[in-house]
Design a protein around this motif. Sequence first.
Motif, PDB file in Angstrom:
ATOM      1  N   GLY A 185     -21.324  13.464  -6.874  1.00 28.22           N
ATOM      2  CA  GLY A 185     -21.206  12.017  -6.770  1.00 28.22           C
ATOM      3  C   GLY A 185     -20.175  11.614  -5.743  1.00 28.22           C
ATOM      4  N   ARG A 186     -19.057  12.338  -5.697  1.00 27.45           N
ATOM      5  CA  ARG A 186     -18.011  12.012  -4.724  1.00 27.45           C
ATOM      6  C   ARG A 186     -18.438  12.332  -3.299  1.00 27.45           C
ATOM      7  N   ALA A 187     -19.454  13.166  -3.160  1.00 30.78           N
ATOM      8  CA  ALA A 187     -19.964  13.478  -1.825  1.00 30.78           C
ATOM      9  C   ALA A 187     -20.904  12.386  -1.313  1.00 30.78           C
ATOM     10  N   TRP A 188     -21.346  11.506  -2.209  1.00 35.99           N
ATOM     11  CA  TRP A 188     -22.238  10.415  -1.822  1.00 35.99           C
ATOM     12  C   TRP A 188     -21.422   9.203  -1.367  1.00 35.99           C
ATOM     13  N   SER A 189     -22.060   8.350  -0.598  1.00 30.35           N
ATOM     14  CA  SER A 189     -21.432   7.086  -0.233  1.00 30.35           C
ATOM     15  C   SER A 189     -21.419   6.175  -1.458  1.00 30.35           C
ATOM     16  N   ASN A 190     -20.520   5.199  -1.465  1.00 30.25           N
ATOM     17  CA  ASN A 190     -20.483   4.242  -2.575  1.00 30.25           C
ATOM     18  C   ASN A 190     -21.810   3.509  -2.706  1.00 30.25           C
ATOM     19  N   GLU A 191     -22.410   3.199  -1.573  1.00 28.79           N
ATOM     20  CA  GLU A 191     -23.691   2.493  -1.583  1.00 28.79           C
ATOM     21  C   GLU A 191     -24.768   3.334  -2.264  1.00 28.79           C
ATOM     22  N   HIS A 192     -24.758   4.646  -1.996  1.00 25.47           N
ATOM     23  CA  HIS A 192     -25.750   5.517  -2.603  1.00 25.47           C
ATOM     24  C   HIS A 192     -25.505   5.648  -4.102  1.00 25.47           C
ATOM     25  N   ILE A 193     -24.246   5.808  -4.502  1.00 28.52           N
ATOM     26  CA  ILE A 193     -23.924   5.866  -5.931  1.00 28.52           C
ATOM     27  C   ILE A 193     -24.434   4.619  -6.638  1.00 28.52           C
ATOM     28  N   GLN A 194     -24.195   3.464  -6.060  1.00 21.78           N
ATOM     29  CA  GLN A 194     -24.601   2.210  -6.695  1.00 21.78           C
ATOM     30  C   GLN A 194     -26.110   2.090  -6.784  1.00 21.78           C
ATOM     31  N   ALA A 195     -26.829   2.560  -5.754  1.00 13.76           N
ATOM     32  CA  ALA A 195     -28.295   2.515  -5.786  1.00 13.76           C
ATOM     33  C   ALA A 195     -28.838   3.426  -6.880  1.00 13.76           C
ATOM     34  N   VAL A 196     -28.262   4.619  -7.014  1.00 12.07           N
ATOM     35  CA  VAL A 196     -28.696   5.559  -8.048  1.00 12.07           C
ATOM     36  C   VAL A 196     -28.401   5.001  -9.435  1.00 12.07           C
ATOM     37  N   VAL A 197     -27.217   4.451  -9.599  1.00 12.58           N
ATOM     38  CA  VAL A 197     -26.827   3.861 -10.882  1.00 12.58           C
ATOM     39  C   VAL A 197     -27.768   2.715 -11.252  1.00 12.58           C
ATOM     40  N   ASP A 198     -28.083   1.863 -10.293  1.00  7.94           N
ATOM     41  CA  ASP A 198     -28.982   0.739 -10.557  1.00  7.94           C
ATOM     42  C   ASP A 198     -30.352   1.229 -10.994  1.00  7.94           C
ATOM     43  N   ASP A 199     -30.907   2.179 -10.268  1.00  4.39           N
ATOM     44  CA  ASP A 199     -32.237   2.692 -10.595  1.00  4.39           C
ATOM     45  C   ASP A 199     -32.261   3.341 -11.972  1.00  4.39           C
TER      46      ASP A 199
END
Length: 206
Positions: A185-199
């Motif tokens: 998760g820390r290797a992902w961008s914040n934007e990607h984390i948020q997109a995954v969390v939303d989905d």
Amino acid sequence: VQTCALPISEPLEAASVQEPLEAGSGLDFKLTDTGCVMRVLPEDSQALQMLVGILGADQITFEQISQAVISVAASNVVTRDGFWAAMKGLFPALQARGGADPGVELACDLLGAIFNAFDRGEKGSASSDELACGMMLLSAGSKSDKIRHGFTIFDTHSDNSLSRRQMWKFLRSFLSVLLAVTSNGRAWSNEHIQAVVDDTAVLEAQ
């Protein structure tokens, strides 16, 4: 308004668990239908335990940590400065930041990563209800009690039910923290984390 009643005596299951790809390599959680996986490694657990130990968070109740976040909010928004002020007030060990203690620096890095996971649009602010709920994962208390208290944070009408949007926010508050403190998760961008969390939260709230 569609509402969802949460069986708060039951454990929260936000993803399916897969067997580790290699013995001892950790646990994989399949988060989305597209195959996005959160991998929890042994070192992730150790880092989280170190964070809790350095902060003394195991001596702080989930009510205290959630209230600390909410108390610095205005119109359900917490700024980055407000978040750090709340954390330093709650955890005196953070006052030593900038010194020679690498443990304190690690704690600050992880807390910063957690805030960033909630900072949508990189505006330097986060939703106070989601951040307050997610931060409870670091505190003392049982899982059931944390889930129950988190539920009340989003149950703004005090009618023991959540709208579908409230349920979505409730679920993603926990997922955001979990992704923020895991290695992949820390290797992902914040934007990607948020997109995954939303989905993921949308799938679980249906």
